[in-house]
Scaffold this active site. Structure first.
Site, mmCIF file in Angstrom:
data_model
loop_
_atom_site.group_PDB
_atom_site.id
_atom_site.type_symbol
_atom_site.label_atom_id
_atom_site.label_comp_id
_atom_site.label_asym_id
_atom_site.label_seq_id
_atom_site.Cartn_x
_atom_site.Cartn_y
_atom_site.Cartn_z
ATOM 1 N N LYS A 11 6.482 -37.172 -25.972
ATOM 2 C CA LYS A 11 5.419 -36.239 -26.356
ATOM 3 C C LYS A 11 4.307 -36.905 -27.192
ATOM 4 O O LYS A 11 4.465 -38.022 -27.686
ATOM 5 C CB LYS A 11 6.036 -35.079 -27.133
ATOM 6 C CG LYS A 11 6.956 -34.208 -26.291
ATOM 7 C CD LYS A 11 7.492 -33.064 -27.120
ATOM 8 C CE LYS A 11 8.344 -32.121 -26.307
ATOM 9 N NZ LYS A 11 8.832 -30.991 -27.141
ATOM 10 N N TYR A 51 5.050 -25.270 -18.689
ATOM 11 C CA TYR A 51 5.777 -24.490 -19.693
ATOM 12 C C TYR A 51 5.702 -22.984 -19.425
ATOM 13 O O TYR A 51 5.959 -22.177 -20.308
ATOM 14 C CB TYR A 51 5.251 -24.801 -21.098
ATOM 15 C CG TYR A 51 5.675 -26.167 -21.575
ATOM 16 C CD1 TYR A 51 6.986 -26.413 -21.958
ATOM 17 C CD2 TYR A 51 4.766 -27.218 -21.638
ATOM 18 C CE1 TYR A 51 7.394 -27.668 -22.395
ATOM 19 C CE2 TYR A 51 5.161 -28.477 -22.080
ATOM 20 C CZ TYR A 51 6.479 -28.696 -22.453
ATOM 21 O OH TYR A 51 6.874 -29.934 -22.874
ATOM 22 N N ASN A 114 8.644 -32.790 -31.824
ATOM 23 C CA ASN A 114 9.987 -33.355 -31.785
ATOM 24 C C ASN A 114 10.143 -34.544 -30.845
ATOM 25 O O ASN A 114 11.238 -34.879 -30.421
ATOM 26 C CB ASN A 114 11.022 -32.265 -31.491
ATOM 27 C CG ASN A 114 10.823 -31.604 -30.148
ATOM 28 O OD1 ASN A 114 10.177 -32.142 -29.252
ATOM 29 N ND2 ASN A 114 11.390 -30.419 -29.997
ATOM 30 N N HIS A 117 11.034 -34.413 -24.608
ATOM 31 C CA HIS A 117 11.490 -33.260 -23.822
ATOM 32 C C HIS A 117 12.451 -33.796 -22.780
ATOM 33 O O HIS A 117 12.251 -34.884 -22.249
ATOM 34 C CB HIS A 117 10.298 -32.583 -23.118
ATOM 35 C CG HIS A 117 10.727 -31.695 -21.984
ATOM 36 N ND1 HIS A 117 11.052 -30.370 -22.164
ATOM 37 C CD2 HIS A 117 10.897 -31.955 -20.664
ATOM 38 C CE1 HIS A 117 11.397 -29.848 -20.985
ATOM 39 N NE2 HIS A 117 11.313 -30.787 -20.069
ATOM 40 N N GLU A 128 11.018 -30.143 -12.445
ATOM 41 C CA GLU A 128 10.155 -30.890 -13.349
ATOM 42 C C GLU A 128 9.777 -32.247 -12.769
ATOM 43 O O GLU A 128 8.624 -32.680 -12.880
ATOM 44 C CB GLU A 128 10.840 -31.035 -14.714
ATOM 45 C CG GLU A 128 10.953 -29.710 -15.428
ATOM 46 C CD GLU A 128 11.670 -29.782 -16.761
ATOM 47 O OE1 GLU A 128 11.482 -28.846 -17.552
ATOM 48 O OE2 GLU A 128 12.411 -30.752 -17.027
#
Length: 140
Positions: A11, A51, A114, A117, A128
Site C-alpha cells: 500500500k 473495494y 497498514n 493487503h 483480485e
C-alpha cells in the site's frame, strides 16, 4: 499441501517509505514466490471498483482516497497454502494486535495505513488477480 496463488498489495504508506524490498523479503522468507508484480498508481475509480464490497461502510471514501494517494505495488504470490501463509506473514489488520515479526507489526502505521493487503479466500484471490493481471502476466 496445495499450491495456491493469492493477491497482494503493498500500500501507499509502505511504498512512500521505500519498504517494497523489505516486505517482499518477508514473503519470500515465508516460502511465497512472486509470480507477477507491477507498480501502478491506482485511480479513484479503480479503487472504488476494487473495494466495492466495502461501499456501504463509513471508511470507504477514505480508503479509496488513501489507495490512490501514492503508487502501490500489486502482485501475485504463489506457494503452499499461499492465502493463509500470506495472511500469517501480514499479521492482524490492527498493528497493535499483530504478532511480532509480521509485516504489520514492523511496518504498519495504523489500522488504515497498514502497509499491505492480501486476499482472504480462493474466490477473492481469483477475482483480485484477474482485476489487475492478465493470464500472460502470471509467470510461474
Amino acid at each position: 499441501m496445495a499450491i495456491e496463488r493469492t493477491f497482494s498489495i503493498i500500500k501507499p504508506d509502505a511504498t512512500r517509505r521505500n519498504l517494497i524490498g523489505k516486505i517482499n523479503a518477508k514473503f519470500e522468507e515465508a516460502g511465497l514466490r512472486i509470480v507477477a508484480q507491477k507498480r501502478i498508481h491506482m485511480t479513484k475509480a479503480q479503487a472504488g471498483v476494487f473495494y466495492g464490497v466495502h461501499a456501504e461502510r463509513p471508511f470507504f471514501d477514505e480508503l479509496c482516497e488513501f489507495m490512490c494517494s501514492e503508487p502501490i505495488v500489486v502482485q501475485v504470490l504463489e506457494g503452499e497454502n499461499a492465502i493463509s501463509k500470506n495472511r500469517e506473514v501480514m499479521g492482524a489488520t490492527n498493528p497493535a494486535d499483530a504478532a511480532e515479526g509480521t509485516i504489520r507489526f514492523e511496518f504498519a502505521k495504523s489500522v488504515g495505513e497498514n502497509s499491505v493487503h492480501g486476499s482472504d479466500a480462493p474466490e477473492t484471490a481469483a477475482e483480485e488477480i484477474a482485476y489487475f493481471f492478465s493470464g500472460l502476466e502470471l509467470v510461474g
